[in-house]
Motif scaffolding. Structure first.
Motif, short mmCIF file in Angstrom:
data_model
loop_
_atom_site.label_atom_id
_atom_site.label_comp_id
_atom_site.label_asym_id
_atom_site.label_seq_id
_atom_site.Cartn_x
_atom_site.Cartn_y
_atom_site.Cartn_z
N ILE A 1 -6.62 -1.30 13.00
CA ILE A 1 -5.72 -1.87 12.00
C ILE A 1 -4.90 -0.77 11.33
N ALA A 2 -5.55 0.34 10.97
CA ALA A 2 -4.86 1.41 10.25
C ALA A 2 -3.78 2.05 11.10
N PHE A 3 -4.07 2.35 12.36
CA PHE A 3 -3.07 2.99 13.21
C PHE A 3 -1.91 2.04 13.52
N ALA A 4 -2.22 0.76 13.74
CA ALA A 4 -1.15 -0.20 14.00
C ALA A 4 -0.26 -0.37 12.78
N ALA A 5 -0.87 -0.47 11.59
CA ALA A 5 -0.09 -0.62 10.36
C ALA A 5 0.73 0.64 10.08
N ALA A 6 0.13 1.82 10.30
CA ALA A 6 0.87 3.07 10.08
C ALA A 6 2.05 3.19 11.03
N VAL B 1 3.59 13.70 8.12
CA VAL B 1 2.76 13.69 6.92
C VAL B 1 2.54 12.25 6.45
N HIS B 2 3.59 11.44 6.48
CA HIS B 2 3.44 10.04 6.08
C HIS B 2 2.41 9.32 6.93
N ALA B 3 2.50 9.48 8.26
CA ALA B 3 1.56 8.79 9.14
C ALA B 3 0.13 9.26 8.89
N THR B 4 -0.04 10.57 8.67
CA THR B 4 -1.38 11.11 8.43
C THR B 4 -1.96 10.58 7.13
N MET B 5 -1.14 10.47 6.09
CA MET B 5 -1.63 9.99 4.81
C MET B 5 -1.75 8.47 4.77
N ALA B 6 -1.01 7.77 5.63
CA ALA B 6 -1.04 6.31 5.61
C ALA B 6 -2.32 5.77 6.21
N MET C 1 0.86 -1.19 0.00
CA MET C 1 0.00 0.00 0.00
C MET C 1 0.89 1.24 0.00
N ALA C 2 1.23 1.73 -1.14
CA ALA C 2 2.22 2.79 -1.25
C ALA C 2 1.66 4.13 -0.81
N VAL C 3 2.45 4.82 0.02
CA VAL C 3 2.09 6.17 0.42
C VAL C 3 3.31 7.03 0.18
N VAL C 4 3.30 7.85 -0.83
CA VAL C 4 4.44 8.66 -1.20
C VAL C 4 4.19 10.09 -0.77
N ASP C 5 5.16 10.68 -0.07
CA ASP C 5 4.99 12.06 0.35
C ASP C 5 6.28 12.81 0.14
N THR C 6 6.17 14.07 -0.16
CA THR C 6 7.33 14.93 -0.34
C THR C 6 7.13 16.17 0.49
N VAL C 7 8.01 16.38 1.45
CA VAL C 7 7.95 17.53 2.31
C VAL C 7 9.29 18.23 2.27
N PRO C 8 9.34 19.54 2.08
CA PRO C 8 10.61 20.24 2.02
C PRO C 8 11.43 20.01 3.28
N VAL C 9 12.74 19.77 3.11
CA VAL C 9 13.64 19.55 4.23
C VAL C 9 14.37 20.85 4.53
N ALA D 1 4.44 -5.46 5.36
CA ALA D 1 5.43 -6.11 4.50
C ALA D 1 5.89 -5.21 3.37
N PHE D 2 5.00 -4.31 2.89
CA PHE D 2 5.35 -3.45 1.76
C PHE D 2 5.16 -1.96 2.03
N GLY D 3 4.38 -1.62 3.05
CA GLY D 3 4.04 -0.22 3.25
C GLY D 3 5.18 0.67 3.70
N TRP D 4 6.27 0.08 4.20
CA TRP D 4 7.38 0.89 4.71
C TRP D 4 8.32 1.37 3.60
N ILE D 5 8.24 0.77 2.43
CA ILE D 5 9.26 1.04 1.39
C ILE D 5 9.21 2.49 0.89
N PRO D 6 8.06 3.06 0.54
CA PRO D 6 8.06 4.45 0.06
C PRO D 6 8.63 5.44 1.08
#
Length: 325
Positions: free
Chosen positions: A115-120, A245-250, A1-9, A194-199
């Motif tokens: 489930i969503a909060f635990a997975a995030a 941002v990642h956690a909020t969108m995940a 479940m891909a969640v891609v985010d871009t936040v200025p560093v 298994a896959f959500g951490w990669i992005p």
């Protein structure tokens, strides 16, 4: 479940975003404030579901339509119009089993959010651990991770989720033994993780590779700071915005994914209330009782849209250039 985010560093120094300042920026955004209100309402309903159900006088597992005459027809459909909506059953009755729809929706929120909060949380932890480590170390670790990430991202995620669920269950539960509820939740969290951490790991890897060459990191190294100090006190504060941002969108991503798996029959099983299974049942009886599909469908749509809008608002509030736009 891909969640891609871009936040200025930030260019240098630890990034510090005060919670009150973030909240003020968020509330100035009308769409963000409305989304936050909807999200908080869902969270409140999930937390207070047992109390609301007790005051309402119904529960999500009892077969009211089968236990009381005159509620369901011989074909299992509610006798009253609009899915059996009445003063006793505010959102009507489930076709067939005759369970109360309102309490099923309430407890379905708890199922999805747990489930969503635990997975995030799991994917964020894995993404931080791997992304920051390979980004800081570089070299062969970075190249190996890049290869592994490309291989994993090439797999058809949905098909793997459908295949992995039963495999994990067969390994954790003895044949002929009823699967406990906690096991169903654990399997879904493991499958999503298994896959959500990669992005997130890829995003953090790129950010850390840039940050490790900045002056404040080089200065810390020159003063004798070890790797742990550099990572914890110099790098992690600068990617805090990306993590939030990642956690909020995940969360909405996993809510929708869990509902999709339950719709396909490999998610949460009976009798645990679940939106995806309600939508699946509603699609089967839509022609005869369209009302039953409306409530879980609208609830899922509102929740996912509100959380996605909240994620966009959080991204804008954390963007140092947001105030200039």
């Amino acid at each position: 479940m891909a969640v891609v985010d871009t936040v200025p560093v930030r260019a240098a120094g630890p990034a510090t975003t005060a919670a009150p300042s973030l909240l003020r920026r968020l509330l100035r955004d009308r769409v963000g404030a409305a989304a936050l209100a909807v999200v908080l309402l869902f969270l409140l309903l999930a937390a207070a579901a047992p109390l609301i159900a007790a005051l309402y006088g119904r529960n999500p597992v009892e077969h009211y339509g089968q236990n009381a005459p005159g509620l369901l027809s011989d074909g299992g459909l509610p006798m009253l119009p609009n899915g059996g909506i009445s003063g006793d059953f505010w959102f009507g009755l489930e076709p067939g089993l005759g369970r109360d729809v309102f309490t099923q929706l309430l407890y379905g929120i708890r199922t999805s959010l747990l489930i969503a909060f635990a997975a995030a949380a799991a994917t964020t932890a894995l993404g931080v651990l791997v992304g920051v480590a390979v980004g800081y170390l570089g070299g062969i670790a970075d190249r190996l991770f890049g290869f592994l990430a490309n291989v994993l991202l090439a797999f058809p995620t949905l098909l793997l989720l459908l295949a992995l669920g039963p495999v994990i269950e067969s390994r954790l539960v003895d044949p002929g033994t009823a699967e406990p509820e906690w096991m169903q939740f654990l399997v879904l969290v493991l499958v999503f993780s298994a896959f959500g951490w990669i992005p997130l790991a890829l995003s953090l890897r790129a950010a850390v590779r840039s940050l490790r060459e900045r002056d404040f990191v080089q200065s810390a190294r020159a003063q004798g700071a070890g790797r742990r100090h550099v990572v914890v006190h110099e790098l992690l504060p600068n990617v805090r915005s990306q993590l939030l941002v990642h956690a909020t969108m995940a969360v909405p991503t996993y809510v929708a994914s869990e509902a999709a798996l339950s719709f396909l029959g490999v998610g949460i099983a009976e009798p645990v209330p679940d939106w995806g299974r309600m939508i699946s049942r509603g699609s089967e009886v839509f022609r005869a009782d369209p009302t039953y599909l409306v409530f879980p469908g609208v609830a899922l749509l509102l929740f996912v849209i509100a959380f996605n809008l909240l994620g966009d608002a959080v991204r804008d509030a954390l963007d140092p250039r947001a105030g200039a736009r």
